[in-house]
Design a protein around this motif. Structure first.
Motif, PDB file in Angstrom:
ATOM      1  N   SER A  10      -4.273  -7.115  -9.675  1.00  0.00           N
ATOM      2  CA  SER A  10      -3.974  -7.558  -8.385  1.00  0.00           C
ATOM      3  C   SER A  10      -3.870  -9.270  -8.244  1.00  0.00           C
ATOM      4  O   SER A  10      -3.958  -9.839  -9.401  1.00  0.00           O
ATOM      5  N   GLU A  29      -8.304  -3.525  -2.243  1.00  0.00           N
ATOM      6  CA  GLU A  29      -9.487  -3.202  -1.691  1.00  0.00           C
ATOM      7  C   GLU A  29      -9.345  -2.007  -0.619  1.00  0.00           C
ATOM      8  O   GLU A  29     -10.411  -1.074  -0.728  1.00  0.00           O
ATOM      9  N   ALA A  30      -8.236  -1.865  -0.223  1.00  0.00           N
ATOM     10  CA  ALA A  30      -8.097  -0.700   0.559  1.00  0.00           C
ATOM     11  C   ALA A  30      -8.159   0.706  -0.267  1.00  0.00           C
ATOM     12  O   ALA A  30      -8.661   1.486   0.599  1.00  0.00           O
ATOM     13  N   CYS A  58      -0.198  -6.306  -7.236  1.00  0.00           N
ATOM     14  CA  CYS A  58      -0.525  -5.842  -5.575  1.00  0.00           C
ATOM     15  C   CYS A  58      -1.369  -6.866  -4.782  1.00  0.00           C
ATOM     16  O   CYS A  58      -2.309  -7.523  -5.583  1.00  0.00           O
ATOM     17  N   PRO A  59      -1.416  -7.074  -3.506  1.00  0.00           N
ATOM     18  CA  PRO A  59      -2.138  -7.752  -2.763  1.00  0.00           C
ATOM     19  C   PRO A  59      -3.562  -7.498  -2.884  1.00  0.00           C
ATOM     20  O   PRO A  59      -4.011  -6.203  -3.034  1.00  0.00           O
ATOM     21  N   ASP A  60      -4.291  -8.187  -2.788  1.00  0.00           N
ATOM     22  CA  ASP A  60      -6.035  -8.091  -3.016  1.00  0.00           C
ATOM     23  C   ASP A  60      -6.410  -6.976  -1.908  1.00  0.00           C
ATOM     24  O   ASP A  60      -7.167  -6.313  -1.922  1.00  0.00           O
ATOM     25  N   ASP A  61      -5.808  -7.307  -0.554  1.00  0.00           N
ATOM     26  CA  ASP A  61      -6.156  -6.287   0.752  1.00  0.00           C
ATOM     27  C   ASP A  61      -5.715  -4.972   0.221  1.00  0.00           C
ATOM     28  O   ASP A  61      -6.539  -4.066   0.561  1.00  0.00           O
ATOM     29  N   VAL A  62      -4.406  -4.740  -0.464  1.00  0.00           N
ATOM     30  CA  VAL A  62      -4.325  -3.478  -0.953  1.00  0.00           C
ATOM     31  C   VAL A  62      -5.059  -2.895  -1.884  1.00  0.00           C
ATOM     32  O   VAL A  62      -5.519  -1.579  -1.658  1.00  0.00           O
ATOM     33  N   LEU A 102       0.825  -1.341  -0.078  1.00  0.00           N
ATOM     34  CA  LEU A 102       0.085  -0.018   0.001  1.00  0.00           C
ATOM     35  C   LEU A 102       1.076   1.330  -0.027  1.00  0.00           C
ATOM     36  O   LEU A 102       0.548   2.331  -0.702  1.00  0.00           O
ATOM     37  N   CYS A 157      -8.350  -5.046 -12.758  1.00  0.00           N
ATOM     38  CA  CYS A 157      -8.672  -4.184 -11.490  1.00  0.00           C
ATOM     39  C   CYS A 157      -9.384  -3.101 -12.145  1.00  0.00           C
ATOM     40  O   CYS A 157     -10.444  -2.831 -11.242  1.00  0.00           O
TER      41      CYS A 157
END
Length: 495
Positions: free
Chosen positions: A105, A78-79, A72-76, A22, A111
């Motif tokens: 991602s 989503e954030a 990028c990671p999925d949680d990044v 992030l 994305c």
């Protein structure tokens, strides 16, 4: 009127070992995002100006940009999109998005399409305009979930603001004149090389873009974009695509097909054939002996930061040293472990070290062993500088800590982070005058050229085994839709 404007940009090299946390996006929210956009040469900047001129209630939930790197990671993901989606859910009258078109991602290979689909679910009838990068990999999902798309027409990119302004003109016609745009997408099976998309020289890409420009404003055509695509992304829709916007579907479709056919007819002109590195270095030696001023510029385009390169491939530097070339200045080379070691040793220390070739990319050829060197530490800095132009003028850049290692043949700038050499400040901030080099080795493909090319006596493109190579045979494509040219032989397109 409530206008939402936001920016989210990442060009993803799915083969790249460079992580994308992030923090790499340096996200800015709300007022900070608006401040970032105000006066900037970005599509987002054009959106801010448009809302200001309209005296609208401007909502800027996000401005986030990361240099090209791995998925990028999925949680990044989503954030990043969460504040944008919350703002849309709160109710807006217009949505203007400055996106890239090639963001991936770990769980979403499209994305931008995913984001737009979620926005459309929240605001199905709100006018939605999108500005995209010339290197976007355009999917049907992107096209189906917005009202208009306009992409850059220059590379190196200098028309970001103009692209955003083009989007706002179409959106304004929707608001004021009741316009209902229609879009068409054509995706010929082509995977062009990035080095064949330089719009500062006469080539197939400049011809296609000129054809698109000539069509705009005629026969109901509102916009026409030739997207070269980003071939270092192993996703289904990677490659060249055409997106047109018109007052009627048949007009958009006809032009998209016409441009796609023109691209296909010139497909061989989009193939970049690397010459052997030894031949490039021989040319460099000859160029250095010719009359002129400034260094011979050697571009290690196989390890280009702005395409997701790790900036630690040693092929070009190692070969130049082995050939006995001297008067070399090279960098920035990313090796955070070595930066820590040399910083601790301090200026004046003589050290034996191994440099680079430490980033391992999954599904890609393994690098050579790290390059052994003996030299003296001649400088340490915080790696920060202000760009003097012409790209990103006034922006403060951060390479991480930087160290200078002096060997008998070369002065080497080593940094904690991969960094594009788009300004003299990359070197001068560390006490190096790059123009005193006999040979200047830069890990760059395109963005160094506006600054360094006019100051150099010659420029030579050098192949390396880095993760941004133009040799597609080095890449293990698994998701890419096949057949596709030039990886495969294709006849009978279009059917």
């Amino acid at each position: 009127m409530r206008i939402l404007a936001a920016r989210l940009n990442h060009e993803t090299n799915t083969f790249s070992p460079v992580p994308t946390p992030l923090a790499s996006f340096e996200p800015k929210y709300d007022g900070d995002a608006r401040t970032f956009g105000t006066g900037s040469n970005t599509a987002f900047g054009a959106f801010v100006d448009y809302a200001t001129k309209r005296d609208a209630d401007l909502i800027t939930p996000l401005a986030a940009t990361a240099n090209p790197s791995g998925p990028c990671p999925d949680d990044v993901f989503e954030a990043l999109i969460a504040p944008l989606l919350r703002a849309v859910a709160g109710g807006v009258d217009v949505i203007l998005l400055d996106l890239h078109g090639a963001m991936v991602s770990q769980g979403h290979e499209d994305c931008e399409g995913e984001l737009l689909a979620r926005i459309r679910a929240l605001a199905p009838d709100v006018p939605l305009g999108v500005a995209l990068d010339l290197h976007g990999n355009i999917s049907a999902k992107i096209v189906e979930n917005c009202d208009c798309i306009v992409g850059f027409k220059t590379y190196p990119h200098i028309d970001m603001y103009a692209t955003g302004a083009h989007v706002t003109r179409i959106i304004e016609a929707m608001l004021s004149d009741g316009l209902r745009p229609h879009m068409a997408l054509s995706h010929p099976p082509m995977l062009p090389h990035t080095l064949k998309m330089n719009t500062e020289v006469d080539c197939a890409m400049t011809d296609l873009i000129a054809q698109a420009r000539a069509a705009e404003g005629k026969n109901g055509v509102l916009a026409a974009t030739v997207f070269g695509g980003f071939g270092l992304s192993d996703i289904a829709v990677a490659g060249l695509s055409i997106v047109t916007v018109a007052t009627a579907t048949d007009k958009a479709t006809s032009l998209a097909n016409e441009l796609a056919r023109s691209a296909w007819d010139r497909r061989e002109d989009f193939v970049y054939v690397e010459q052997p590195l030894a031949q490039s270095l021989q040319e460099a030696r000859s160029a250095a002996d010719q009359p002129g001023t400034g260094p011979v510029l050697l571009l290690d385009h196989g390890d280009n930061c702005m395409s997701g390169g790790s900036c630690d491939n040693m092929d070009v530097l190692a070969a130049a040293l082995a050939e006995g070339m001297d008067g070399i200045i090279a960098g920035p080379i990313c090796d955070p472990e070595l930066v820590a070691t040399l910083t601790q040793a301090g200026p004046g220390a003589t050290v034996d070290v191994t440099l680079g070739n430490k980033a391992i990319a999954k599904g890609f050829i393994a690098p050579q062993p790290p390059l052994p060197l003996r030299g003296k530490v001649t400088g340490c800095s915080d790696g920060r500088y202000v760009v003097t132009g012409p790209i990103y003028t006034g922006q403060t850049c951060d390479m991480g800590r930087a160290v200078v290692l002096q060997t008998p043949q070369a002065t080497i700038l080593i940094t904690e982070r991969p960094h594009e050499p788009w300004d003299l400040g990359v070197f001068t901030s560390a006490g190096i005058d790059p123009l005193k080099a006999r040979y200047l080795i830069l890990k760059s493909r395109m963005y160094c050229r506006p600054v360094f090319s006019p100051l150099s006596r010659a420029m030579i493109e050098c192949a390396s085994g880095g993760i941004t190579s133009s040799d597609y045979s080095l890449f293990s494509f698994e998701r890419l839709t096949r057949p596709i040219y030039p990886l495969d032989s294709i006849t009978g397109w279009p059917a």
